[in-house]
Design an enzyme around this catalytic site. Structure first.
Site, mmCIF file in Angstrom:
data_model
loop_
_atom_site.group_PDB
_atom_site.id
_atom_site.type_symbol
_atom_site.label_atom_id
_atom_site.label_comp_id
_atom_site.label_asym_id
_atom_site.label_seq_id
_atom_site.Cartn_x
_atom_site.Cartn_y
_atom_site.Cartn_z
ATOM 1 N N MET A 73 0.838 -1.203 0.000
ATOM 2 C CA MET A 73 0.000 0.000 0.000
ATOM 3 C C MET A 73 0.872 1.253 0.000
ATOM 4 O O MET A 73 0.401 2.340 0.343
ATOM 5 C CB MET A 73 -0.949 -0.020 1.196
ATOM 6 C CG MET A 73 -1.915 -1.211 1.131
ATOM 7 S SD MET A 73 -3.426 -0.973 2.060
ATOM 8 C CE MET A 73 -2.777 -0.740 3.693
ATOM 9 N N HIS A 88 9.341 -3.527 3.374
ATOM 10 C CA HIS A 88 8.974 -3.708 1.963
ATOM 11 C C HIS A 88 10.218 -4.004 1.117
ATOM 12 O O HIS A 88 10.180 -4.812 0.192
ATOM 13 C CB HIS A 88 8.304 -2.438 1.418
ATOM 14 C CG HIS A 88 7.023 -2.064 2.098
ATOM 15 N ND1 HIS A 88 6.888 -0.922 2.847
ATOM 16 C CD2 HIS A 88 5.810 -2.674 2.135
ATOM 17 C CE1 HIS A 88 5.652 -0.834 3.303
ATOM 18 N NE2 HIS A 88 4.966 -1.882 2.894
ATOM 19 N N GLN A 121 5.546 -11.793 6.937
ATOM 20 C CA GLN A 121 5.060 -12.500 8.125
ATOM 21 C C GLN A 121 4.488 -11.499 9.140
ATOM 22 O O GLN A 121 3.703 -11.861 10.006
ATOM 23 C CB GLN A 121 6.231 -13.292 8.730
ATOM 24 C CG GLN A 121 5.911 -14.086 9.976
ATOM 25 C CD GLN A 121 4.877 -15.161 9.749
ATOM 26 O OE1 GLN A 121 4.857 -15.801 8.698
ATOM 27 N NE2 GLN A 121 4.015 -15.360 10.740
ATOM 28 N N LYS A 122 4.860 -10.228 8.996
ATOM 29 C CA LYS A 122 4.324 -9.167 9.872
ATOM 30 C C LYS A 122 2.790 -9.213 9.904
ATOM 31 O O LYS A 122 2.170 -8.989 10.932
ATOM 32 C CB LYS A 122 4.824 -7.817 9.354
ATOM 33 C CG LYS A 122 4.054 -6.600 9.804
ATOM 34 C CD LYS A 122 4.474 -6.201 11.179
ATOM 35 C CE LYS A 122 3.839 -4.922 11.687
ATOM 36 N NZ LYS A 122 2.650 -4.451 11.074
HETATM 37 P P1 AMP Z 1 1.486 -2.938 3.481
HETATM 38 O O1 AMP Z 1 2.056 -1.916 2.548
HETATM 39 O O2 AMP Z 1 1.554 -2.531 4.919
HETATM 40 O O3 AMP Z 1 0.144 -3.448 3.048
HETATM 41 O O4 AMP Z 1 2.455 -4.178 3.395
HETATM 42 C C1 AMP Z 1 2.836 -4.732 2.170
HETATM 43 C C2 AMP Z 1 3.608 -5.992 2.430
HETATM 44 O O5 AMP Z 1 4.762 -5.692 3.223
HETATM 45 C C3 AMP Z 1 2.807 -7.040 3.216
HETATM 46 O O6 AMP Z 1 3.088 -8.331 2.687
HETATM 47 C C4 AMP Z 1 3.336 -6.885 4.608
HETATM 48 O O7 AMP Z 1 3.219 -8.055 5.387
HETATM 49 C C5 AMP Z 1 4.786 -6.548 4.340
HETATM 50 N N1 AMP Z 1 5.388 -5.868 5.493
HETATM 51 C C6 AMP Z 1 4.900 -4.816 6.177
HETATM 52 N N2 AMP Z 1 5.708 -4.511 7.225
HETATM 53 C C7 AMP Z 1 6.724 -5.399 7.205
HETATM 54 C C8 AMP Z 1 7.883 -5.626 8.023
HETATM 55 N N3 AMP Z 1 8.149 -4.868 9.073
HETATM 56 N N4 AMP Z 1 8.709 -6.652 7.688
HETATM 57 C C9 AMP Z 1 8.448 -7.441 6.608
HETATM 58 N N5 AMP Z 1 7.385 -7.282 5.802
HETATM 59 C C10 AMP Z 1 6.534 -6.280 6.092
#
Ligand code: AMP
Length: 278
Positions: free
Chosen positions: A27, A34, A145-146
């Protein structure tokens, strides 16, 4: 090769190369977490596509859709630095037809734990992820995995609907003090941030115990000690694949997951534990 920015489905079709594609759905408001997903994607395919789309379907009416951080220019710099091939950044109108009817239901697993606090959230996640799979046609997709329950549900969707995409999970990236990286961390004041550290501290306290009851209790104690500014939503110890609570005799992997609100910011975190048989 220069980074290609595809702002709609036609651009995306043009940008697609001949080889295997790895997709990283996000997002935006990209951070080191990311970036770790992008590196994993790079190691798995010829072309890396990162989607940047704040998906309205996965936000509840009282959630932060309109104020969710949107930092597209710096997101492009991050993608460029990571050698990403294509950034897919559609508008909401390009993703969702005005007369759309059909969407996915996550089922019972989408209604428990995180889904209990966020009704409809996982239906929205699965719907957009399946659309992204159909648009990008990756052979591999990487998720963190977060968001452990999201990862479990995407694995479930791929199995239940015979989606021909390999799902790769990536470990959670943290700050030096333990705070899991999240786009929502930028909402936190310095004081909030100190309170938020209780989440990862609670997970570490749980990790130090051996049995489910003691693990849950140790985590709860740390969160209770964080004081009234931390509004606890849940502490659960669940099966990584089904997200149902594990019993006291459980052996093997379990996910210790927590969610809490600090001021107006809701944060989640989790850790995978390996429980030995009694
Ligand atoms: P988001 O932009 O928050 O929807 O996340 C996009 C992807 O990044 C998802 O697969 C999340 O699980 C991953 N993600 C978010 N935060 C972390 C983190 N701290 N470590 C690893 N992956 C993450």
């Amino acid at each position: 090769m220069d980074l290609i920015v595809a702002r709609n489905r036609e651009d995306l079709v043009k940008a697609r190369g001949g080889g295997e594609v790895a997709l990283v759905p996000t997002m935006g408001a990209l951070h080191e977490g990311h970036r770790s997903l992008m590196r994993l994607a790079r190691s798995r395919a010829d072309q890396v596509v990162v989607s940047v789309f704040v998906n309205p379907l996965q936000f509840g009416p009282n959630e932060d859709f309109s104020r969710y951080p949107r930092t597209f220019d710096s997101d492009l710099d991050v993608c460029r630095a990571e050698g990403v091939d294509v950034v897919f950044h559609p508008s909401v109108d390009d993703m969702y037809l005005p007369d759309r009817q059909v969407s996915l239901l996550a089922g019972r697993m989408g209604e428990i734990v995180e889904g209990e606090s966020r009704p409809g959230h996982f239906d929205g996640v699965l719907t957009v992820v399946l659309k992204l799979f159909n648009l990008v046609q990756p052979s591999v997709a990487v998720f963190g995995q977060k968001d452990a329950q999201q990862l479990a549900l995407i694995r479930r969707m791929v199995a239940d609907l015979d989606v021909p995409v390999e799902i790769v999970g990536a470990p959670t990236v943290r700050e030096h003090d333990g705070l899991a990286l999240s786009s929502r961390n930028r909402y936190l004041s310095e004081d909030d941030r100190q309170v938020a550290l209780a989440l990862s501290r609670a997970l570490r306290a749980g990790e130090a115990e051996r049995r489910p009851g003691a693990i849950r209790e140790a985590a709860r104690e740390v969160l209770a000690a964080a004081g009234p500014r931390l509004d606890l939503d849940y502490v659960v110890l669940v099966d990584p694949a089904t997200f149902s609570e594990v019993g006291e005799e459980h052996a093997g992997e379990a996910v210790l997951a927590v969610a809490a609100r600090i001021g107006a910011t809701r944060l989640i975190d989790n850790v995978i534990l390996n429980l030995n048989p009694a």
